[in-house]
Each structure stands twice: as C-alpha cells, then as structure tokens.
Enzyme design. Structure first.
Site, PDB file in Angstrom:
ATOM      1  N   THR A   1       0.849  -1.196   0.000  1.00  0.00           N
ATOM      2  CA  THR A   1       0.000   0.000   0.000  1.00  0.00           C
ATOM      3  C   THR A   1       0.882   1.242   0.000  1.00  0.00           C
ATOM      4  OG1 THR A   1      -1.693  -1.195   1.243  1.00  0.00           O
ATOM      5  CG2 THR A   1      -1.873   1.197   1.172  1.00  0.00           C
TER       6      THR A   1
ATOM      7  N   LEU B   1      -6.967  -8.122   0.023  1.00  0.00           N
ATOM      8  CA  LEU B   1      -6.903  -9.388   0.744  1.00  0.00           C
ATOM      9  C   LEU B   1      -7.303  -9.230   2.199  1.00  0.00           C
ATOM     10  CD1 LEU B   1      -3.399 -10.567  -0.551  1.00  0.00           C
ATOM     11  CD2 LEU B   1      -5.623 -10.885  -1.643  1.00  0.00           C
TER      12      LEU B   1
ATOM     13  N   GLU C   1      -6.699 -10.649   6.032  1.00  0.00           N
ATOM     14  CA  GLU C   1      -5.704 -11.413   6.769  1.00  0.00           C
ATOM     15  C   GLU C   1      -6.323 -12.739   7.218  1.00  0.00           C
ATOM     16  OE1 GLU C   1      -5.698  -9.772  11.233  1.00  0.00           O
ATOM     17  OE2 GLU C   1      -5.290  -8.236   9.744  1.00  0.00           O
TER      18      GLU C   1
ATOM     19  N   TYR D   1     -20.664  -7.507   6.504  1.00  0.00           N
ATOM     20  CA  TYR D   1     -19.696  -6.574   7.093  1.00  0.00           C
ATOM     21  C   TYR D   1     -20.373  -5.620   8.074  1.00  0.00           C
ATOM     22  CZ  TYR D   1     -14.846  -4.942   6.830  1.00  0.00           C
ATOM     23  OH  TYR D   1     -13.531  -4.670   7.112  1.00  0.00           O
TER      24      TYR D   1
ATOM     25  N   ASN E   1     -20.842  -6.545  11.689  1.00  0.00           N
ATOM     26  CA  ASN E   1     -20.705  -7.033  13.057  1.00  0.00           C
ATOM     27  C   ASN E   1     -19.928  -6.037  13.912  1.00  0.00           C
ATOM     28  OD1 ASN E   1     -20.931  -8.821  15.189  1.00  0.00           O
ATOM     29  ND2 ASN E   1     -19.163 -10.060  14.590  1.00  0.00           N
ATOM     30  N   PRO E   2     -20.537  -5.497  14.972  1.00  0.00           N
ATOM     31  CA  PRO E   2     -19.830  -4.531  15.807  1.00  0.00           C
ATOM     32  C   PRO E   2     -18.538  -5.099  16.405  1.00  0.00           C
ATOM     33  CG  PRO E   2     -22.171  -4.500  16.302  1.00  0.00           C
ATOM     34  CD  PRO E   2     -21.941  -5.669  15.398  1.00  0.00           C
ATOM     35  N   SER E   3     -17.629  -4.202  16.708  1.00  0.00           N
ATOM     36  CA  SER E   3     -16.319  -4.596  17.244  1.00  0.00           C
ATOM     37  C   SER E   3     -15.828  -3.508  18.179  1.00  0.00           C
ATOM     38  CB  SER E   3     -15.322  -4.791  16.100  1.00  0.00           C
ATOM     39  OG  SER E   3     -15.067  -3.547  15.463  1.00  0.00           O
TER      40      SER E   3
ATOM     41  N   TYR F   1      -3.626  -4.537   9.407  1.00  0.00           N
ATOM     42  CA  TYR F   1      -2.583  -4.062   8.500  1.00  0.00           C
ATOM     43  C   TYR F   1      -2.994  -2.834   7.694  1.00  0.00           C
ATOM     44  CZ  TYR F   1       0.486  -8.100   9.142  1.00  0.00           C
ATOM     45  OH  TYR F   1       1.335  -9.025   9.660  1.00  0.00           O
TER      46      TYR F   1
ATOM     47  N   LYS G   1      -3.900   2.634   8.726  1.00  0.00           N
ATOM     48  CA  LYS G   1      -2.917   3.442   7.978  1.00  0.00           C
ATOM     49  C   LYS G   1      -3.509   4.017   6.693  1.00  0.00           C
ATOM     50  CE  LYS G   1      -0.605  -0.575   5.800  1.00  0.00           C
ATOM     51  NZ  LYS G   1      -1.027  -0.409   4.413  1.00  0.00           N
TER      52      LYS G   1
ATOM     53  N   ARG H   1      -1.058  -6.480  14.769  1.00  0.00           N
ATOM     54  CA  ARG H   1      -0.715  -5.134  14.310  1.00  0.00           C
ATOM     55  C   ARG H   1      -1.894  -4.170  14.384  1.00  0.00           C
ATOM     56  NH1 ARG H   1       2.366  -3.661   8.613  1.00  0.00           N
ATOM     57  NH2 ARG H   1       1.859  -1.459   8.554  1.00  0.00           N
TER      58      ARG H   1
END
Length: 388
Positions: free
Chosen positions: A118, A143, A145, A242, A244-246, A252, A256, A314
């Site tokens: 990136t 991609l 992870e 896409y 689902n709370p977190s 990675y 950034k 990370r």
C-alpha cells in the site's frame, strides 16, 4: 517464467504461492526464520489455504535472503514489503519499497517491478521521476488477513496501474493462477489505481465505524443492537454483510490507509474522511467507559489479535483500549498464546486459559470463539454475529 516476490507477509507469501503453481517463484525476505520455514513448506503466518497448499500442492517456490539471487533473470519483481503511516511525522513510510527499487536499479536490470504494497497516491510517478525509471507499476491487492491466498484464488477484481502489454501479461498471470473464472480486470493509470486502494479500504473502515456507532447508540439507550442491524441490513442497498460490531477497526490496512487518505485531502474540502478516523478513536473510548462503569478490579483481555483464526496483532483496537484502561489505573492481564514473552505493555501474559479466567473480574473479547464462551458470566464483547 521466473518471478521474484520481495516480502513474505500476507500479500507476498500468498502471491508467491499463487504464482508458483505455474511459474518459477523466488521469494525474498530479510528474516532467516521465515525463509527457512517457507523452504520447509511451513507457513510463517496463519492462513488455512497457505497451510493446505504447502502440504498438498506441488509448487515451484523457494525463498532466499539474497536479493541478487531472487531478482536475477526475473521477468517480474513483485514488491510486497510492509509500509505504515507515521502518526508522529504525519507521512506514509514507504522506505522498504524504495529500498527494493534501489536494489533493482543497482543490478542494472530492466525487470518490471510491480508494487503490491500500500502506497500513497502519486508514489509510482514520484519514483519514476526520482530514479529516472519506467519499469515500475502498481497493482493493488484486496486481501483479508487469514484468508489472503483464498482471496487471490477467488479475487473480487484484478487492477493493474498501466494500460500496456506488460500490464496485460501480469494480469493474465494472476487470472490463470486463480480458481475463479470471469474475473473483472481493470487497467488504469497508476495514480487512479493507488486511489482505488485507499478509497476502498476507507469505505470498509466507514462501514465498520457506522455499525460501531449504531451499536454505541443502542448500548447506551438500552436497545437491542442485533435487531436494529438485521432490520437495517434487509434493505438490499445496504446488505447484511460486514456489519458485526467490534471494539474498532485495526490490522494491517484500515488504520494506515484511512490516515493516508486523509493526509491526501490536504487543502481539499472534506468532512467524512476525517470523521471516519475520529470515529474509531471515539469507539475505543466508549468501550473503555463501559468497562470502567462495571468497576472491575482486574480486566482480562482475551487475545491481542484482530480477528478469530488470526495471528496478527498489528494495530489491533484492543491495544489502544489497554493503553486507555491503564491511564485509569485498571489492572490488566492478557490471554495470548501466540505471544512470545511474559509481558505486553507491562501487562502480564497468561497462557493457561483457566488461570486467566479465574483471575479476571471482567473479560474483554473483540471476537468470540468456543474457548472464551466458557467464561460467558464474565464476558464483555460487542461481537453479535460471531464472524469477523
């Protein structure tokens, strides 16, 4: 043909395995342990498909520490070394990519370099001017992870930052190695390809932030978050994916890339991009506030990783939550079997789960698995759908 891959993280290793099905691939890394593991067909990263291919597929792949060995006679050199956004200096650190470019130039070869790392918008054009070269282009990766090889085998799209024969040839290499058929392939200028990468990841971060803020609202108001999300997601324009709370986005790419895109908006009108970055910080502070309200004496942190079935620590959101809790003088212990060491950020690492559970008043888990479910009476999580 011979292809070199510089860097064997998620992007590089999955790319090396993908292409070594039909080509000779030499992977370059600076870590001897990783090189040795790849040559013994042991995966240095947690990825089910990579482990399966190493065990069951015939691959024309070897790894080396010697860049001259890797690059000599290669038709393409894929650069997939790590880059990161420096919050203190407020710039995107691309020194590892530039180091590979300089090594290729020093060898006096005209091999086409394909950057998969990136990078900020304008980087490829800057490199062309700085080093007076033309043998470089950008091809973004998309991609996940833990599923990097799967996403190369079944790509959402292939984008190459040049409208040329060498770009078409590179795209064909990716197409013929994939399992998916009828893949969308786009050719565009490097700057547009660089922008696609940053805008795509920032949209994903926006979606994470949106459902996290929905969850924050529901939690404070005493509403059922899951019911709201399911009702919202049934609109086909929004979808049930896409969502689902977190504890916040991390890993990675998203931290950034959102910050880099925001930096690219210097002197350009915007409100939304900055809000996405701020929203993630606000979410982590909300999680801390909810923990403090429960008045635990000892908070157990279940895993430092971002996701289930991942070994990546990370920029995980939980690390910032740990730092914020420490400012409140909360004692923290951590269960992380993948961490080599007795302490992380001055917090004790416990590798026996029962000991960890018994010593915790409250357990924080970003993502739920069968093991931490056994501590349900102590558990604080926002994982509602049990997926990443």
């Amino acid at each position: 043909m011979k292809i070199a891959v510089a860097g064997t993280g998620y992007v590089g290793l999955s790319m090396a395995i993908l292409l070594s099905q039909k080509n000779e691939v030499v992977a370059l890394d600076i870590v001897k342990e990783k090189v040795d593991m790849i040559n013994k067909r042991e995966s240095p990263i947690k990825d089910k498909e990579i482990e399966n291919f190493f065990k069951n597929k015939k691959l024309n792949l070897r790894a080396t520490l010697d860049y001259k060995d890797a690059f000599k006679d290669a038709e393409y050199i894929i650069i997939s070394t790590p880059t990161n956004y420096d919050d203190i200096e407020n710039y995107f650190d691309t020194s590892s990519v530039e180091d590979i470019i300089k090594k290729v130039i020093s060898m006096g070869i005209n091999t086409t370099m394909v950057v998969k790392s990136t990078i900020p918008v304008g980087f490829i054009n800057n490199m062309k001017k700085k080093y007076n070269i033309e043998n470089i282009l950008f091809s973004p990766e998309f991609l996940r992870e833990g599923q990097a090889l799967y996403d190369n085998l079944y790509p959402s799209r292939i984008i190459v930052g040049e409208k040329s024969e060498r770009a078409k040839k590179f795209a064909h290499l990716l197409e013929e190695a994939a399992i998916k058929k009828d893949i969308d392939v786009l050719f565009m200028n490097n700057t547009e390809a660089e922008a696609v990468k940053l805008f795509a990841n920032t949209y994903l971060a926006l979606r994470v932030a949106y459902f996290n803020e929905l969850d924050t609202y529901a939690e404070i108001k005493g509403l059922n978050t899951r019911d709201i999300i399911e009702g919202v997601g049934l609109d086909p324009r929004i979808g049930k994916h896409y969502n689902n709370p977190s504890f916040g986005y991390g890993g990675y790419c998203l931290p950034k890339d959102t910050k880099q895109l925001l930096a690219n908006y210097n002197q350009i009108p915007e409100n939304l991009i900055e809000a996405i970055v701020k929203s993630n910080d606000t979410r982590k502070q909300h999680i801390v506030d909810m923990v403090i309200k429960k008045k635990p004496k000892v908070v157990g942190v279940y895993r430092l990783t971002m996701k289930t079935n991942s070994d990546n620590f990370r920029s995980s959101a939980i690390q910032d939550i740990i730092k914020l809790l420490k400012t409140k003088n909360v004692k923290i212990i951590i269960y992380e079997p993948m961490f080599n060491g007795e302490k992380f950020n001055d917090c004790e690492i416990i590798k026996d789960f029962n000991m960890f559970k018994n010593n915790s008043d409250l357990i924080l888990a970003n993502r739920i698995d069968d093991l931490v479910k056994t501590a349900e009476d102590k558990l604080y999580t926002r994982d509602l759908f049990y997926n990443n």
